[in-house]
Design a protein around this motif. Sequence first.
Motif, PDB file in Angstrom:
ATOM      1  N   ALA A 120       5.492  -4.601   4.641  1.00 13.33           N
ATOM      2  CA  ALA A 120       6.842  -4.206   4.216  1.00 13.33           C
ATOM      3  C   ALA A 120       7.893  -4.983   5.001  1.00 13.33           C
ATOM      4  CB  ALA A 120       7.030  -2.707   4.399  1.00 13.33           C
ATOM      5  N   PHE A 121       7.674  -5.139   6.281  1.00 11.15           N
ATOM      6  CA  PHE A 121       8.592  -5.901   7.121  1.00 11.15           C
ATOM      7  C   PHE A 121       8.663  -7.353   6.668  1.00 11.15           C
ATOM      8  CE2 PHE A 121       9.003  -8.785  10.747  1.00 11.15           C
ATOM      9  CZ  PHE A 121      10.291  -8.475  11.162  1.00 11.15           C
ATOM     10  N   VAL A 122       7.510  -7.951   6.422  1.00 13.62           N
ATOM     11  CA  VAL A 122       7.447  -9.360   6.023  1.00 13.62           C
ATOM     12  C   VAL A 122       8.115  -9.567   4.659  1.00 13.62           C
ATOM     13  CG1 VAL A 122       5.836 -11.187   5.342  1.00 13.62           C
ATOM     14  CG2 VAL A 122       5.472  -9.931   7.455  1.00 13.62           C
TER      15      VAL A 122
ATOM     16  N   GLN B 147       1.618  14.379   7.399  1.00 10.03           N
ATOM     17  CA  GLN B 147       0.698  15.236   6.655  1.00 10.03           C
ATOM     18  C   GLN B 147       1.020  15.219   5.162  1.00 10.03           C
ATOM     19  OE1 GLN B 147       1.047  19.025   8.571  1.00 10.03           O
ATOM     20  NE2 GLN B 147       0.084  18.317  10.461  1.00 10.03           N
ATOM     21  N   ARG B 148       2.308  15.294   4.830  1.00  8.78           N
ATOM     22  CA  ARG B 148       2.696  15.343   3.421  1.00  8.78           C
ATOM     23  C   ARG B 148       2.424  14.016   2.717  1.00  8.78           C
ATOM     24  NH1 ARG B 148       8.679  16.416   2.461  1.00  8.78           N
ATOM     25  NH2 ARG B 148       8.813  14.204   2.100  1.00  8.78           N
ATOM     26  N   LEU B 149       2.612  12.934   3.410  1.00  9.15           N
ATOM     27  CA  LEU B 149       2.401  11.618   2.807  1.00  9.15           C
ATOM     28  C   LEU B 149       0.926  11.246   2.733  1.00  9.15           C
ATOM     29  CD1 LEU B 149       5.308   9.664   4.518  1.00  9.15           C
ATOM     30  CD2 LEU B 149       5.214  10.464   2.148  1.00  9.15           C
ATOM     31  N   ASP B 150       0.085  11.993   3.427  1.00  8.78           N
ATOM     32  CA  ASP B 150      -1.350  11.732   3.424  1.00  8.78           C
ATOM     33  C   ASP B 150      -1.626  10.258   3.706  1.00  8.78           C
ATOM     34  OD1 ASP B 150      -4.052  12.342   3.253  1.00  8.78           O
ATOM     35  OD2 ASP B 150      -4.132  11.893   1.104  1.00  8.78           O
ATOM     36  N   LEU B 151      -1.066   9.790   4.802  1.00  4.30           N
ATOM     37  CA  LEU B 151      -1.179   8.377   5.162  1.00  4.30           C
ATOM     38  C   LEU B 151      -2.582   8.031   5.629  1.00  4.30           C
ATOM     39  CD1 LEU B 151       2.135   8.040   7.173  1.00  4.30           C
ATOM     40  CD2 LEU B 151       1.697   7.238   4.858  1.00  4.30           C
ATOM     41  N   ASN B 152      -3.062   6.910   5.168  1.00  4.42           N
ATOM     42  CA  ASN B 152      -4.329   6.374   5.649  1.00  4.42           C
ATOM     43  C   ASN B 152      -3.997   5.589   6.910  1.00  4.42           C
ATOM     44  OD1 ASN B 152      -6.636   4.929   6.208  1.00  4.42           O
ATOM     45  ND2 ASN B 152      -7.097   4.511   4.059  1.00  4.42           N
ATOM     46  N   LEU B 153      -4.234   6.188   8.044  1.00  5.19           N
ATOM     47  CA  LEU B 153      -3.812   5.594   9.311  1.00  5.19           C
ATOM     48  C   LEU B 153      -4.512   4.274   9.609  1.00  5.19           C
ATOM     49  CD1 LEU B 153      -3.485   8.815  11.489  1.00  5.19           C
ATOM     50  CD2 LEU B 153      -1.715   7.583  10.213  1.00  5.19           C
ATOM     51  N   ASP B 154      -5.672   4.059   9.012  1.00  3.38           N
ATOM     52  CA  ASP B 154      -6.375   2.792   9.226  1.00  3.38           C
ATOM     53  C   ASP B 154      -5.587   1.612   8.671  1.00  3.38           C
ATOM     54  OD1 ASP B 154      -8.481   4.141  10.429  1.00  3.38           O
ATOM     55  OD2 ASP B 154      -9.588   4.323   8.545  1.00  3.38           O
ATOM     56  N   TYR B 155      -4.823   1.849   7.607  1.00  4.61           N
ATOM     57  CA  TYR B 155      -4.091   0.758   6.960  1.00  4.61           C
ATOM     58  C   TYR B 155      -2.584   0.838   7.169  1.00  4.61           C
ATOM     59  CZ  TYR B 155      -8.537  -0.008   4.687  1.00  4.61           C
ATOM     60  OH  TYR B 155      -9.860  -0.255   4.460  1.00  4.61           O
ATOM     61  N   LEU B 156      -2.128   1.856   7.886  1.00  2.33           N
ATOM     62  CA  LEU B 156      -0.691   2.045   8.066  1.00  2.33           C
ATOM     63  C   LEU B 156      -0.044   0.855   8.765  1.00  2.33           C
ATOM     64  CD1 LEU B 156       1.770   3.779   7.694  1.00  2.33           C
ATOM     65  CD2 LEU B 156       1.190   4.960   9.821  1.00  2.33           C
ATOM     66  N   SER B 157      -0.667   0.361   9.807  1.00  2.00           N
ATOM     67  CA  SER B 157      -0.114  -0.773  10.541  1.00  2.00           C
ATOM     68  C   SER B 157       0.062  -1.980   9.621  1.00  2.00           C
ATOM     69  CB  SER B 157      -1.017  -1.124  11.719  1.00  2.00           C
ATOM     70  OG  SER B 157      -0.504  -2.234  12.407  1.00  2.00           O
ATOM     71  N   ARG B 158      -0.941  -2.257   8.808  1.00  2.00           N
ATOM     72  CA  ARG B 158      -0.871  -3.388   7.879  1.00  2.00           C
ATOM     73  C   ARG B 158       0.237  -3.176   6.844  1.00  2.00           C
ATOM     74  NH1 ARG B 158      -2.689  -8.752   7.172  1.00  2.00           N
ATOM     75  NH2 ARG B 158      -2.449  -9.196   4.987  1.00  2.00           N
ATOM     76  N   ARG B 159       0.345  -1.956   6.320  1.00  2.00           N
ATOM     77  CA  ARG B 159       1.375  -1.663   5.317  1.00  2.00           C
ATOM     78  C   ARG B 159       2.777  -1.832   5.896  1.00  2.00           C
ATOM     79  NH1 ARG B 159       0.408   3.822   2.466  1.00  2.00           N
ATOM     80  NH2 ARG B 159       2.237   3.101   1.350  1.00  2.00           N
TER      81      ARG B 159
ATOM     82  N   ASP C 152       1.418 -16.448  -2.714  1.00  2.00           N
ATOM     83  CA  ASP C 152       2.081 -16.348  -4.019  1.00  2.00           C
ATOM     84  C   ASP C 152       1.753 -15.019  -4.691  1.00  2.00           C
ATOM     85  OD1 ASP C 152       3.251 -18.825  -3.724  1.00  2.00           O
ATOM     86  OD2 ASP C 152       1.795 -19.869  -4.999  1.00  2.00           O
ATOM     87  N   GLY C 153       0.488 -14.649  -4.699  1.00  2.00           N
ATOM     88  CA  GLY C 153       0.077 -13.390  -5.299  1.00  2.00           C
ATOM     89  C   GLY C 153       0.653 -12.188  -4.571  1.00  2.00           C
ATOM     90  N   PHE C 154       0.628 -12.239  -3.252  1.00  2.00           N
ATOM     91  CA  PHE C 154       1.166 -11.150  -2.439  1.00  2.00           C
ATOM     92  C   PHE C 154       2.655 -10.950  -2.728  1.00  2.00           C
ATOM     93  CE2 PHE C 154       3.539  -9.982   1.384  1.00  2.00           C
ATOM     94  CZ  PHE C 154       2.992  -8.732   1.657  1.00  2.00           C
TER      95      PHE C 154
END
Length: 88
Positions: A29-31, A13-25, A57-59
């Motif tokens: 981060a892992f990669v 709740q505090r982080l106001d995470l966009n759950l639609d993109y959380l998996s991708r984020r 390269d950009g990523f």
Amino acid sequence: MQITVDLPDEFVQRLDLNLDYLSRRVLEAFVVDAYNTQQLTAAEVGHILHLNRFEVDGFLKQHRAYLHYTLADFNQDLQTIQQVTQQQ
């Protein structure tokens, strides 16, 4: 493979995470971490994230994960340049 991450509700709740993109984020981060620790190559990053060479390269630049370029790589490149210029 599917991985589950448990986050306490108070942080979600505090982080106001966009759950639609959380998996991708999380995947990105892992990669990035795996690339920085030289567990993955740039080509593997592209394969995992479905990015072409230029997008990779950009990523990586966007995430401050720079090319692994050692002094040995530099010396090899310098030697190649010298060989090529001598042939001309």
